[in-house]
Design an enzyme around this catalytic site. Structure first.
Site, short mmCIF file in Angstrom:
data_model
loop_
_atom_site.label_atom_id
_atom_site.label_comp_id
_atom_site.label_asym_id
_atom_site.label_seq_id
_atom_site.Cartn_x
_atom_site.Cartn_y
_atom_site.Cartn_z
CB CYS A 1 -6.96 1.48 -3.51
SG CYS A 1 -7.00 1.21 -1.73
CB CYS B 1 -10.30 -0.43 -3.25
SG CYS B 1 -10.66 1.17 -2.48
CG ASP C 1 -0.64 -7.17 8.33
OD1 ASP C 1 -0.96 -5.98 8.45
OD2 ASP C 1 0.36 -7.57 7.71
CG HIS D 1 -10.23 4.86 -1.04
ND1 HIS D 1 -9.20 3.95 -1.04
CD2 HIS D 1 -9.64 6.07 -0.86
CE1 HIS D 1 -8.05 4.58 -0.89
NE2 HIS D 1 -8.29 5.87 -0.78
CG ASN E 1 0.85 3.03 11.49
OD1 ASN E 1 1.02 3.36 12.65
ND2 ASN E 1 1.17 1.84 11.03
N GLY F 1 4.17 5.89 9.52
CA GLY F 1 4.34 4.51 9.07
C GLY F 1 3.24 3.98 8.19
CG HIS G 1 -8.49 1.54 1.87
ND1 HIS G 1 -9.31 1.32 0.77
CD2 HIS G 1 -9.25 1.24 2.95
CE1 HIS G 1 -10.51 0.92 1.16
NE2 HIS G 1 -10.50 0.85 2.49
CG HIS H 1 -4.81 0.13 7.31
ND1 HIS H 1 -4.48 1.03 6.31
CD2 HIS H 1 -3.65 -0.18 7.93
CE1 HIS H 1 -3.17 1.23 6.33
NE2 HIS H 1 -2.65 0.52 7.31
CG HIS I 1 -2.09 -2.08 11.98
ND1 HIS I 1 -1.37 -2.94 11.19
CD2 HIS I 1 -1.94 -0.85 11.42
CE1 HIS I 1 -0.81 -2.27 10.20
NE2 HIS I 1 -1.14 -0.99 10.31
P1 AMP Z 1 0.47 0.39 7.31
O1 AMP Z 1 1.95 0.21 7.14
O2 AMP Z 1 0.04 0.90 8.63
O3 AMP Z 1 -0.11 1.18 6.15
O4 AMP Z 1 -0.15 -1.07 7.23
C1 AMP Z 1 -0.35 -1.74 6.04
C2 AMP Z 1 -0.42 -3.20 6.38
O5 AMP Z 1 -1.00 -3.88 5.27
C3 AMP Z 1 0.93 -3.86 6.64
O6 AMP Z 1 0.93 -4.39 7.96
C4 AMP Z 1 1.01 -4.95 5.57
O7 AMP Z 1 1.61 -6.13 6.05
C5 AMP Z 1 -0.44 -5.16 5.23
N1 AMP Z 1 -0.73 -5.68 3.90
C6 AMP Z 1 -0.30 -5.20 2.71
N2 AMP Z 1 -0.81 -5.92 1.69
C7 AMP Z 1 -1.59 -6.88 2.26
C8 AMP Z 1 -2.40 -7.95 1.73
N3 AMP Z 1 -2.53 -8.17 0.42
N4 AMP Z 1 -3.05 -8.75 2.61
C9 AMP Z 1 -2.93 -8.53 3.95
N5 AMP Z 1 -2.21 -7.54 4.49
C10 AMP Z 1 -1.53 -6.73 3.66
#
Ligand code: AMP
Length: 112
Positions: free
Chosen positions: A3, A6, A29, A45, A85, A91, A96, A98, A100
């Site tokens: 993950c 993680c 992000d 997680h 999301n 989306g 994991h 999160h 935004h």
């Molecule tokens: P979601 O599409 O709501 O699952 O959001 C996932 C977010 O994680 C997206 O906005 C990606 O740009 C962000 N993301 C993915 N990998 C990384 C990373 N290594 N560092 C920072 N953000 C990331």
């Protein structure tokens, strides 16, 4: 199961940290959708809000409680948007939990 969040929480993958404590991490992000775009994640997680139980709810409450301080640090305490999301149709691309944290521009409602 691997993950990426993680791995970020565990320090195996670098991130631009904005806030960290025992329970959560906030980091920038990689693909920002606004001048301020930070992700808030629990260190332990949880797939998404669809899997929240009693312990998970306490974790989420802790994360929400930190929002005023985090937004003040980022200079966006007056106006910001929190989005989680949940599931592919909404989306979610990283499975994991999160949140935004977005700020610094005008946002549309309803979201696209
Ligand atoms: P979601 O599409 O709501 O699952 O959001 C996932 C977010 O994680 C997206 O906005 C990606 O740009 C962000 N993301 C993915 N990998 C990384 C990373 N290594 N560092 C920072 N953000 C990331």
């Amino acid at each position: 199961m691997s993950c990426i969040f993680c791995d970020i929480a565990g320090g195996k993958i670098p991130s631009q940290k904005v806030y960290e404590d025992d329970v959560m991490l906030a980091f920038k992000d990689l693909n920002p959708q606004a001048p301020v775009h930070v992700l808030l994640i629990p260190k332990s997680h949880i797939d998404s809000l669809a899997q929240i139980d009693g312990a998970g709810a306490q974790t989420v409450a802790h994360m929400m409680e930190k929002i005023p301080a985090i937004t003040k640090t980022l200079g966006c305490e007056e106006s910001f948007r929190i989005v989680s999301n949940c599931g592919a149709q909404a989306g979610q691309s990283v499975m994991h939990l999160h949140f935004h944290l977005l700020a610094g521009r005008q946002f549309a409602w309803p979201p696209g």
